[in-house]
Every structure is written in C-alpha cells, then in structure tokens.
Design a protein around this motif. Structure first.
Motif, PDB file in Angstrom:
ATOM      1  N   THR A   1      -6.497   3.937  -7.533  1.00  0.00           N
ATOM      2  CA  THR A   1      -5.290   2.977  -6.305  1.00  0.00           C
ATOM      3  C   THR A   1      -5.723   2.544  -5.230  1.00  0.00           C
TER       4      THR A   1
ATOM      5  N   PHE B   1       2.954  10.491  -4.161  1.00  0.00           N
ATOM      6  CA  PHE B   1       2.607  11.466  -4.405  1.00  0.00           C
ATOM      7  C   PHE B   1       3.129  12.510  -4.482  1.00  0.00           C
TER       8      PHE B   1
ATOM      9  N   PHE C   1       2.559   8.561 -10.676  1.00  0.00           N
ATOM     10  CA  PHE C   1       1.302   9.297 -10.828  1.00  0.00           C
ATOM     11  C   PHE C   1       2.048  10.933 -11.444  1.00  0.00           C
TER      12      PHE C   1
ATOM     13  N   CYS D   1      -2.654   9.454 -13.370  1.00  0.00           N
ATOM     14  CA  CYS D   1      -1.834   7.862 -12.995  1.00  0.00           C
ATOM     15  C   CYS D   1      -1.981   7.143 -14.529  1.00  0.00           C
TER      16      CYS D   1
ATOM     17  N   ASP E   1      -5.972   8.661  -9.943  1.00  0.00           N
ATOM     18  CA  ASP E   1      -5.116   7.700  -8.226  1.00  0.00           C
ATOM     19  C   ASP E   1      -6.101   7.599  -7.738  1.00  0.00           C
TER      20      ASP E   1
ATOM     21  N   LYS F   1       2.999   1.762 -10.732  1.00  0.00           N
ATOM     22  CA  LYS F   1       2.538   2.732 -10.148  1.00  0.00           C
ATOM     23  C   LYS F   1       3.115   4.652 -11.259  1.00  0.00           C
TER      24      LYS F   1
END
Length: 485
Positions: free
Chosen positions: A429, A144, A445, A345, A426, A443
């Motif tokens: 996740t 992130f 973000f 996401c 997100d 993934k």
C-alpha cells in the motif's frame, strides 16, 4: 547571564544492538566534563524492532533496559514501537519498566481521547538553571493506529497547540520528532516558538545542525551508527536559544562498553529460551526461492487468502529469508525465516493492476530489486507468489509486459475491469516494488498480527501443506517454437 546545555540525541536504532556498546562509550565521551544538570540525553524513536530475536524474545525489555542504563531522560515512540506492540505491552514497558519520560502529543486512546497514564504530550525539565519544554510527536499512520485503539492526530497542529500552552513559561522548546525530515522542516518553519527539532524516521544524517525558520534541526541517521549532539546557549544576548556547536559522531570509533556487552548476553539468552518452543511439526521440508515460486511462498499466499477471506492471496517471495526443515519448527525458526514486521492487508485491486504486477514479477529488475524500509527486513523484493486458485501461463521469451498468455482465478479468466479482493501485505500500500498494487481500494489492515503469524497458521493446516506444492505459474514454449513445430 547565558547558560550552556549539551543535548545528546539518538534515533532509529532498530534493535541493531551490536551498536549499543560503542554508542554507550560515545555518549559517555560526549558528556565528559559537563555536569549532569547541563546535559540532556534523549531518543527519538524506533529504538525497538521486532525483526531482531533479542527484541522479539524479550518483547522489548532489552531495549528499555539499555535506555535506562544509558541514562536517557525522554523518548518519543516511533512507529516501530507504536504499531508493533499492543498498548498493553507498551504499558508494561513504558509504564512499569522505563525510568525515562515517554512523550507524544499526537497519540491518544480512542476510548478516552487522552494519552495513557504512561505517556505525556510534553514535559518541562530544569536544566542549566532553565526551564526546558520537551515535546514528543510521531508519524500519524492513522489507518494502522486505529485497529490498535489509538487516534493519531495531525502532528503539526498538535505541536503548535502544545507549544502555545508551554512557551510563555519556558526558556527553550525542544521537539523530539519521529516525523521525518520533510515534516521536521515544516515544524521548524511553520510553528512559532520551537527552538530545536531532533529528528528521525527517515534515517537522515545531518552532520551539522541545519536552520529552518526559527529552529535548529539535528538528526543522527540510523542503526546507532552515529550519536547527535548540540551545544546550546540559553538566555544569551538576544534572550533566546543559540547554537554554539553541534554535529554527529561515529559510534564505532569508540571502544565498546563492557557492561553493555554483559547485559546483552543476558538478554540474548533469555530471548533464545523464549523462542525455543516448538511451534509446529512439519511432515516435509518447505524450500523457498526469491526468483521463482516455491512451496513456502505458495503456502504464505494461500494463508493470506484464508486469513483475509479474499478472492486471491498474494505475497512477494522476498519476505521469506529461508526455507523450513521437516520435523519440529520452533518459534525462533518462524521468526528467522519471516522477521519483517509487516501486517496482513485486504484490498480491492483491479484486474489490469493485478496483471501488471504479475508481468513485473517475471522481470529480473523487479525480483532482484533491493527494498529498504516500509516494514521490509529482507534483501530483495522477490517474485510474486499467488494462492492455489490462481493459474498463470506465460512465455518466457515474450517481451517485457507481454509474457503472460493467460491468468485464471477459480478457473475463470482474469477480468481486466473487475475488482478483486486480494489478501496481501501492507507494504504494497506504500507504493513499494509492484507499484500498481498500491492503487487498491477499500484497504483493511489486520493488526496486531504480522505476516509470520499468518504463515504459522498456514503451516498448521494439513490442506495448506498439500496445496503449497501445486504449481501456479506454468511456463509454456514460445509461440514461435510452437509455429516451428
């Protein structure tokens, strides 16, 4: 000769600003009778939370102003500061407005490999005639932080190297930690030279400090409900740091400080004005439900699909706290309806995992499920809302995990072994709610955008306003009833 130091610590206010008038009185009471040079007041992060309109509308200025007035000397940024504000906004808040030191040893700018000018790994302060090293460390959510231009380094290694650099010239080492209790215990047990760890992040309340390894750990819960304190003896018989007393006090047992209430009133009016602008005009109202699909939930799922360029859009209805009326909708309305600081996401999810989540979405124990943390600021998880290219047929009388009869994506049956690109949030996740979604791969973000930014983009699209009223979930009569017919 031994010297005494009173350490007062707060953490995880999450912009519950109504607690600050009481918290201020509690702090004043704790420090009464102690000279200023024998008191250290610090905050261990997540003071800000953009779920609150006061913080959103002032972009954190209200939080910094209160920390300044309280006399806080040092803070460590939590994930709610580091991940929900752009570096430029943090530079304004911490670099220009703050009168306290900002400490973090495991965050550096990706471009320079060094902390920004307004942040230091550590600082040495003089208290009680002694040199006290203060080190900040925060949770390393690397996936992130990277899109925002940060590198989040290993927290244990970063503290260890910082302690090694400072320990020889200090009488005490205090770590301001936004790592959570499990990592705080590791710090205390594994890093030589740490005397005190002041914790946060996991909202743990330690009514008395606890000892792990060579360090004392304290933590004051959440939301300003408590203020933590430790009375330390420096340079005693053993030449080290000893805990004389410590604990937490309940802030609401203290009367409110009038100056805090006055200052909050000023900032609340500033935030109200900032959020009063019209964001969009809606031709019709968009209701929402958390226990079934609804126009606003459908629109959010469609908007996530378009935003991320995915095959499927998916969001839990609990992210939306209210519907929107026809006519002018303000930025404050958007914030009120979708306050959670969750990010868009995209990830690849297998058909079987999608099907399991959709089956769970039909079960009351899931859509009624209370959820706390992970960016979620709602109440219940809510059902899954899906994008308009998905159709689900189900038999409500079917057994759990056997209700769905057919799922189609773009008119073709859902393939159990196929991987689908899914635009979602997100929160999933982190293995929250619909657990199978966390098994997604690749993934990506999208920061700094929040779900409410995606929602607003969807509200501005005429096509989205039309498609959101198309039902995606179709209940059909049970096969038994069909046979009886």
């Amino acid at each position: 000769m031994a010297d005494r130091l009173l350490v007062i610590h707060t953490n995880d206010l999450h912009s519950r600003l109504e607690a600050v008038p009481h918290l201020a009185t509690a702090i004043r009471s704790l420090r009464e009778g102690m000279p200023d040079d024998r008191v250290l007041l610090v905050d261990c992060g997540d003071h800000m939370d953009r779920m609150r309109p006061e913080t959103e509308g002032t972009m954190g200025r209200v939080n910094v102003a209160l920390l300044n007035r309280l006399g806080v000397e040092a803070v460590v940024p939590g994930n709610n500061e580091g991940l929900t504000f752009l570096p430029e906004a943090l530079a304004e808040l911490y670099g220009r407005q703050a009168r306290f030191r900002v400490l973090c040893c495991n965050l550096v700018c990706r471009k320079t490999g060094a902390p920004p000018p307004w942040m230091e790994p550590a600082v040495v302060v003089r208290k009680a005639g002694r040199s006290i090293a203060l080190i900040g460390v925060t949770a390393a959510f690397s996936d992130f932080y990277e899109p925002l231009g940060w590198d989040a380094l290993d927290p244990i290694d970063s503290v260890r190297s910082t302690v090694a650099r400072l320990r020889a010239n200090c009488d005490a080492v205090i770590v301001l930690s936004h790592l959570g209790f499990p990592l705080d215990r590791r710090l205390a047990s594994e890093v030589d030279g740490v005397d005190v760890v002041l914790g946060s992040h996991t909202h743990h309340l330690l009514e008395r400090p606890v000892r792990f390894g060579g360090a004392w750990i304290g933590a004051a819960g959440k939301f300003g409900e408590h203020v933590g304190w430790m009375l330390l003896t420096l340079g005693g018989e053993n030449g080290g740091v000893e805990l004389e007393d410590g604990g937490c006090v309940e802030s609401n047992r203290y009367p409110p400080e009038p100056w805090v209430e006055r200052e909050l009133g000023v900032f609340r009016e500033e935030a109200r004005r900032a959020l009063s602008g019209v964001a969009v005009e809606l031709p019709a109202a968009l209701p929402v439900r958390w226990d079934a699909e609804s126009p606003l939930g459908n629109l959010a799922a469609d908007a996530l699909r378009r935003w991320t360029g995915a095959d499927i859009g998916l969001v839990n209805a609990g992210q939306l706290l209210d519907g929107l009326p026809a006519g002018p909708v303000t930025f404050g309305d958007i914030h009120r309806v979708c306050p959670s600081p969750v990010n868009p996401c995209r990830m690849r999810i297998g058909g079987n995992d999608l099907l399991r989540a959709l089956e769970e979405s039909l079960l009351p124990e899931f859509y009624h499920m209370p959820v706390r943390g992970f960016g979620f600021r709602g109440d219940r998880l809510g059902v899954l809302c899906v994008s308009s290219n998905v159709r689900i047929e189900y038999d409500d009388a079917g057994s759990p995990y056997g209700k769905i009869r057919r799922v189609a994506v773009d008119g073709r049956p859902l393939e159990p072994e196929r991987m689908y690109d899914v635009g979602t949030i997100d929160m999933f996740t982190f293995s929250v709610g619909y657990m199978s979604l966390a098994r997604g791969e690749d993934k990506r973000f999208y920061l700094p955008e929040f779900l409410r930014d995606v929602l607003l983009a969807g509200l501005k699209e005429e096509k989205g306003m039309e498609e959101c009223r198309i039902s995606r979930w179709r209940k059909r009569e049970s096969e038994m009833k069909e046979d009886d017919g």
